[in-house]
Design a protein around this motif. Structure first.
Motif, PDB file in Angstrom:
ATOM      1  N   ARG A  31     -25.655 -15.243 -20.687  1.00 37.51           N
ATOM      2  CA  ARG A  31     -26.807 -16.096 -20.406  1.00 37.51           C
ATOM      3  C   ARG A  31     -26.381 -17.517 -20.073  1.00 37.51           C
ATOM      4  NH1 ARG A  31     -31.442 -13.433 -23.196  1.00 37.51           N
ATOM      5  NH2 ARG A  31     -30.628 -11.496 -24.033  1.00 37.51           N
ATOM      6  N   ARG A  32     -25.052 -17.715 -19.990  1.00 40.56           N
ATOM      7  CA  ARG A  32     -24.494 -19.018 -19.631  1.00 40.56           C
ATOM      8  C   ARG A  32     -24.966 -20.118 -20.572  1.00 40.56           C
ATOM      9  NH1 ARG A  32     -21.618 -17.626 -15.632  1.00 40.56           N
ATOM     10  NH2 ARG A  32     -22.273 -16.100 -14.102  1.00 40.56           N
ATOM     11  N   ILE A  33     -25.103 -19.731 -21.859  1.00 40.74           N
ATOM     12  CA  ILE A  33     -25.390 -20.720 -22.891  1.00 40.74           C
ATOM     13  C   ILE A  33     -24.076 -21.034 -23.590  1.00 40.74           C
ATOM     14  CG2 ILE A  33     -26.663 -21.173 -25.019  1.00 40.74           C
ATOM     15  CD1 ILE A  33     -28.713 -19.139 -24.141  1.00 40.74           C
ATOM     16  N   PRO A  34     -23.678 -22.304 -23.659  1.00 40.45           N
ATOM     17  CA  PRO A  34     -22.396 -22.651 -24.274  1.00 40.45           C
ATOM     18  C   PRO A  34     -22.426 -22.450 -25.785  1.00 40.45           C
ATOM     19  CG  PRO A  34     -23.631 -24.643 -23.742  1.00 40.45           C
ATOM     20  CD  PRO A  34     -24.425 -23.500 -23.186  1.00 40.45           C
ATOM     21  N   TRP A  35     -22.278 -21.196 -26.205  1.00 37.71           N
ATOM     22  CA  TRP A  35     -22.385 -20.849 -27.617  1.00 37.71           C
ATOM     23  C   TRP A  35     -21.114 -20.110 -28.027  1.00 37.71           C
ATOM     24  CZ3 TRP A  35     -27.081 -22.966 -28.153  1.00 37.71           C
ATOM     25  CH2 TRP A  35     -27.658 -23.011 -29.442  1.00 37.71           C
ATOM     26  N   PRO A  36     -20.648 -20.237 -29.257  1.00 35.81           N
ATOM     27  CA  PRO A  36     -19.466 -19.478 -29.684  1.00 35.81           C
ATOM     28  C   PRO A  36     -19.690 -17.975 -29.516  1.00 35.81           C
ATOM     29  CG  PRO A  36     -19.998 -21.183 -31.283  1.00 35.81           C
ATOM     30  CD  PRO A  36     -21.143 -21.134 -30.312  1.00 35.81           C
ATOM     31  N   LEU A  37     -18.804 -17.333 -28.758  1.00 37.91           N
ATOM     32  CA  LEU A  37     -18.954 -15.911 -28.448  1.00 37.91           C
ATOM     33  C   LEU A  37     -17.846 -15.115 -29.135  1.00 37.91           C
ATOM     34  CD1 LEU A  37     -20.647 -13.908 -26.733  1.00 37.91           C
ATOM     35  CD2 LEU A  37     -18.940 -14.191 -24.923  1.00 37.91           C
ATOM     36  N   LEU A  38     -18.222 -14.066 -29.847  1.00 46.02           N
ATOM     37  CA  LEU A  38     -17.277 -13.246 -30.585  1.00 46.02           C
ATOM     38  C   LEU A  38     -17.380 -11.793 -30.151  1.00 46.02           C
ATOM     39  CD1 LEU A  38     -18.104 -14.535 -34.200  1.00 46.02           C
ATOM     40  CD2 LEU A  38     -16.348 -15.437 -32.651  1.00 46.02           C
ATOM     41  N   ASP A  39     -16.263 -11.077 -30.250  1.00 46.71           N
ATOM     42  CA  ASP A  39     -16.348  -9.629 -30.104  1.00 46.71           C
ATOM     43  C   ASP A  39     -16.620  -9.049 -31.500  1.00 46.71           C
ATOM     44  OD1 ASP A  39     -13.934  -9.232 -31.566  1.00 46.71           O
ATOM     45  OD2 ASP A  39     -12.729  -9.307 -29.741  1.00 46.71           O
ATOM     46  N   PRO A  40     -16.904  -7.748 -31.619  1.00 42.71           N
ATOM     47  CA  PRO A  40     -17.269  -7.186 -32.934  1.00 42.71           C
ATOM     48  C   PRO A  40     -16.223  -7.407 -34.021  1.00 42.71           C
ATOM     49  CG  PRO A  40     -17.932  -5.680 -31.208  1.00 42.71           C
ATOM     50  CD  PRO A  40     -17.141  -6.752 -30.539  1.00 42.71           C
ATOM     51  N   ARG A  41     -14.957  -7.313 -33.671  1.00 40.83           N
ATOM     52  CA  ARG A  41     -13.906  -7.502 -34.688  1.00 40.83           C
ATOM     53  C   ARG A  41     -13.865  -8.947 -35.160  1.00 40.83           C
ATOM     54  NH1 ARG A  41      -9.135  -3.741 -33.438  1.00 40.83           N
ATOM     55  NH2 ARG A  41     -10.990  -2.430 -33.644  1.00 40.83           N
TER      56      ARG A  41
ATOM     57  N   HIS B  87     -20.719 -10.114 -28.449  1.00 43.88           N
ATOM     58  CA  HIS B  87     -20.786  -9.276 -27.249  1.00 43.88           C
ATOM     59  C   HIS B  87     -19.869  -8.076 -27.437  1.00 43.88           C
ATOM     60  CE1 HIS B  87     -21.148  -8.079 -23.073  1.00 43.88           C
ATOM     61  NE2 HIS B  87     -19.828  -8.039 -22.987  1.00 43.88           N
ATOM     62  N   ILE B  88     -20.422  -6.873 -27.309  1.00 48.02           N
ATOM     63  CA  ILE B  88     -19.629  -5.646 -27.401  1.00 48.02           C
ATOM     64  C   ILE B  88     -19.049  -5.373 -26.016  1.00 48.02           C
ATOM     65  CG2 ILE B  88     -19.682  -3.171 -27.874  1.00 48.02           C
ATOM     66  CD1 ILE B  88     -22.032  -3.705 -29.776  1.00 48.02           C
ATOM     67  N   PRO B  89     -17.727  -5.377 -25.872  1.00 48.04           N
ATOM     68  CA  PRO B  89     -17.116  -5.255 -24.540  1.00 48.04           C
ATOM     69  C   PRO B  89     -17.134  -3.826 -23.998  1.00 48.04           C
ATOM     70  CG  PRO B  89     -15.405  -5.394 -26.197  1.00 48.04           C
ATOM     71  CD  PRO B  89     -16.712  -5.586 -26.929  1.00 48.04           C
ATOM     72  N   ALA B  90     -18.321  -3.326 -23.729  1.00 49.06           N
ATOM     73  CA  ALA B  90     -18.463  -1.971 -23.187  1.00 49.06           C
ATOM     74  C   ALA B  90     -18.081  -1.965 -21.703  1.00 49.06           C
ATOM     75  CB  ALA B  90     -19.904  -1.501 -23.367  1.00 49.06           C
TER      76      ALA B  90
ATOM     77  N   LEU C   1     -20.891  -2.660 -35.036  1.00 50.04           N
ATOM     78  CA  LEU C   1     -20.716  -3.891 -35.814  1.00 50.04           C
ATOM     79  C   LEU C   1     -20.522  -3.612 -37.303  1.00 50.04           C
ATOM     80  CD1 LEU C   1     -21.476  -5.179 -33.134  1.00 50.04           C
ATOM     81  CD2 LEU C   1     -22.869  -6.819 -34.384  1.00 50.04           C
ATOM     82  N   THR C   2     -21.262  -2.647 -37.833  1.00 52.20           N
ATOM     83  CA  THR C   2     -21.104  -2.343 -39.260  1.00 52.20           C
ATOM     84  C   THR C   2     -19.764  -1.663 -39.530  1.00 52.20           C
ATOM     85  OG1 THR C   2     -22.388  -0.293 -38.970  1.00 52.20           O
ATOM     86  CG2 THR C   2     -23.578  -2.240 -39.729  1.00 52.20           C
ATOM     87  N   TYR C   3     -19.280  -0.891 -38.568  1.00 49.19           N
ATOM     88  CA  TYR C   3     -17.950  -0.290 -38.705  1.00 49.19           C
ATOM     89  C   TYR C   3     -16.885  -1.370 -38.805  1.00 49.19           C
ATOM     90  CZ  TYR C   3     -13.518   1.724 -37.164  1.00 49.19           C
ATOM     91  OH  TYR C   3     -12.196   2.058 -37.056  1.00 49.19           O
ATOM     92  N   GLU C   4     -16.943  -2.352 -37.917  1.00 50.82           N
ATOM     93  CA  GLU C   4     -15.952  -3.423 -37.946  1.00 50.82           C
ATOM     94  C   GLU C   4     -16.045  -4.220 -39.239  1.00 50.82           C
ATOM     95  OE1 GLU C   4     -13.499  -3.794 -36.137  1.00 50.82           O
ATOM     96  OE2 GLU C   4     -13.918  -2.646 -34.328  1.00 50.82           O
ATOM     97  N   ALA C   5     -17.264  -4.410 -39.738  1.00 49.92           N
ATOM     98  CA  ALA C   5     -17.434  -5.129 -41.004  1.00 49.92           C
ATOM     99  C   ALA C   5     -16.770  -4.350 -42.136  1.00 49.92           C
ATOM    100  CB  ALA C   5     -18.910  -5.344 -41.300  1.00 49.92           C
ATOM    101  N   ARG C   6     -16.962  -3.038 -42.132  1.00 53.35           N
ATOM    102  CA  ARG C   6     -16.359  -2.216 -43.187  1.00 53.35           C
ATOM    103  C   ARG C   6     -14.840  -2.228 -43.082  1.00 53.35           C
ATOM    104  NH1 ARG C   6     -17.752   0.927 -47.055  1.00 53.35           N
ATOM    105  NH2 ARG C   6     -16.363   2.583 -47.794  1.00 53.35           N
ATOM    106  N   MET C   7     -14.311  -2.129 -41.877  1.00 55.17           N
ATOM    107  CA  MET C   7     -12.864  -2.139 -41.708  1.00 55.17           C
ATOM    108  C   MET C   7     -12.265  -3.449 -42.199  1.00 55.17           C
ATOM    109  SD  MET C   7     -11.787   0.780 -40.634  1.00 55.17           S
ATOM    110  CE  MET C   7     -10.175   0.466 -39.913  1.00 55.17           C
ATOM    111  N   ALA C   8     -12.929  -4.564 -41.915  1.00 50.32           N
ATOM    112  CA  ALA C   8     -12.450  -5.865 -42.389  1.00 50.32           C
ATOM    113  C   ALA C   8     -12.450  -5.914 -43.909  1.00 50.32           C
ATOM    114  CB  ALA C   8     -13.312  -6.987 -41.811  1.00 50.32           C
ATOM    115  N   TRP C   9     -13.490  -5.352 -44.517  1.00 47.27           N
ATOM    116  CA  TRP C   9     -13.600  -5.342 -45.976  1.00 47.27           C
ATOM    117  C   TRP C   9     -12.529  -4.448 -46.606  1.00 47.27           C
ATOM    118  CZ3 TRP C   9     -14.975  -7.723 -50.070  1.00 47.27           C
ATOM    119  CH2 TRP C   9     -15.188  -7.058 -51.277  1.00 47.27           C
ATOM    120  N   LEU C  10     -12.306  -3.271 -46.032  1.00 52.52           N
ATOM    121  CA  LEU C  10     -11.285  -2.365 -46.555  1.00 52.52           C
ATOM    122  C   LEU C  10      -9.897  -2.990 -46.463  1.00 52.52           C
ATOM    123  CD1 LEU C  10     -12.462   1.078 -45.103  1.00 52.52           C
ATOM    124  CD2 LEU C  10     -12.695   0.260 -47.451  1.00 52.52           C
ATOM    125  N   LYS C  11      -9.633  -3.664 -45.355  1.00 55.32           N
ATOM    126  CA  LYS C  11      -8.328  -4.322 -45.197  1.00 55.32           C
ATOM    127  C   LYS C  11      -8.165  -5.438 -46.223  1.00 55.32           C
ATOM    128  CE  LYS C  11      -5.418  -6.706 -41.816  1.00 55.32           C
ATOM    129  NZ  LYS C  11      -5.329  -7.204 -40.404  1.00 55.32           N
TER     130      LYS C  11
END
Length: 261
Positions: free
Chosen positions: A84-94, A136-139, A155-165
């Motif tokens: 949307r060309r909004i200057p906002w911090p953009l993250l991938d799911p991980r 943004h999910i890089p599909a 997104l919830t999968y990545e959250a769980r993986m981060a927590w398990l690690k």
């Protein structure tokens, strides 16, 4: 950390997607679901798609506005399928999962929101501006539209993986003994040596190996099987094959001898 993450669904059109999202959450250990002005809820389709995650639906909070859904949150991350060309911090799911973890590490009481928009249009610009981070999910750009429940699952999968690690918990099933269902216990040195003896004898019997001129065949076979890191159950299978090969070969030899009598 996972109990501090709330999944916020904004103006969901299809109740089945709410159920699918609830199931995705339960799979990954999240419990807090907030529904902002859903089109149809409660609904049988939501319960059917939840497939056992009925407790998530029963405890879901239904509110009229996004502001109500985000009340008390320290960090808000909103999903966006388009640039949307909004200057906002953009993250991938991980990266988003790491941000959730860092927030929790800094304050164990902090509430975190993952916000998902409408199936047909996502979040509006005004709604996205209420989020500190955009995800943004890089599909594949050729087919980048994800089902709502699928996006929640990612997104919830990545959250769980981060927590398990972070908590040093395993991310795969542990190996079990050979007597277990999968038989993944490694073969012992003794069983491997017996296998190699059996293999050599069988190769001699079928005239594949000439003991007078071995040409390093057994050494090469040891390297091949060594790379495979054979399990006990696999050695048993291979030795069973060798035994049947010997029986077949001996029967053919006897038959040949009979023909020459």
């Amino acid at each position: 950390m996972l109990e501090k993450i709330r999944v916020v669904l904004v103006n969901t059109s299809h109740p089945g997607n709410i159920g699918g999202a609830a199931r995705a959450m339960k799979n990954m250990g999240l419990k807090s679901l907030v529904l902002v002005d859903p089109k149809k809820y409660p609904h049988q389709d939501a319960s059917s798609r939840a497939a056992g995650a009925d407790d998530i639906l029963e405890n879901a909070q239904v509110v009229a506005t996004l502001e109500e859904a985000l009340a008390g949150c320290s960090v808000v991350l909103g999903t966006s399928a388009r640039d949307r060309r909004i200057p906002w911090p953009l993250l991938d799911p991980r990266e988003a999962a790491d941000r959730c973890l860092h927030t929790w590490q800094a304050d164990h009481t902090a509430e975190i929101a993952l916000v998902f928009g409408r199936e047909y249009a996502g979040l509006t610009n005004a709604e996205l501006q209420r989020c500190q981070y955009h995800i943004h999910i890089p599909a594949d750009p050729e087919f980048s539209s994800l089902n709502l429940a699928t996006a929640v699952q990612v997104l919830t999968y990545e959250a769980r993986m981060a927590w398990l690690k972070y908590t040093e918990q395993p991310t795969h099933m542990p190996e079990i003994e050979a007597t277990g269902m999968l038989g993944t216990a490694p073969a012992t040195h003794e069983s491997l040596e017996l296998f190699y003896q059996h293999l050599q004898q069988t190769l001699i019997e079928i005239d594949f190996l000439d003991p007078a001129k071995p040409r390093h065949l057994m050494a090469r076979l040891r390297r091949i099987f060594g790379r495979s890191q054979l399990k006990k159950s696999e050695v048993n299978i291979l030795r069973g094959i060798l035994t049947e090969t010997q029986k077949a070969a001996r029967g053919e030899i006897i038959q040949r001898r009979g023909e020459h009598v």
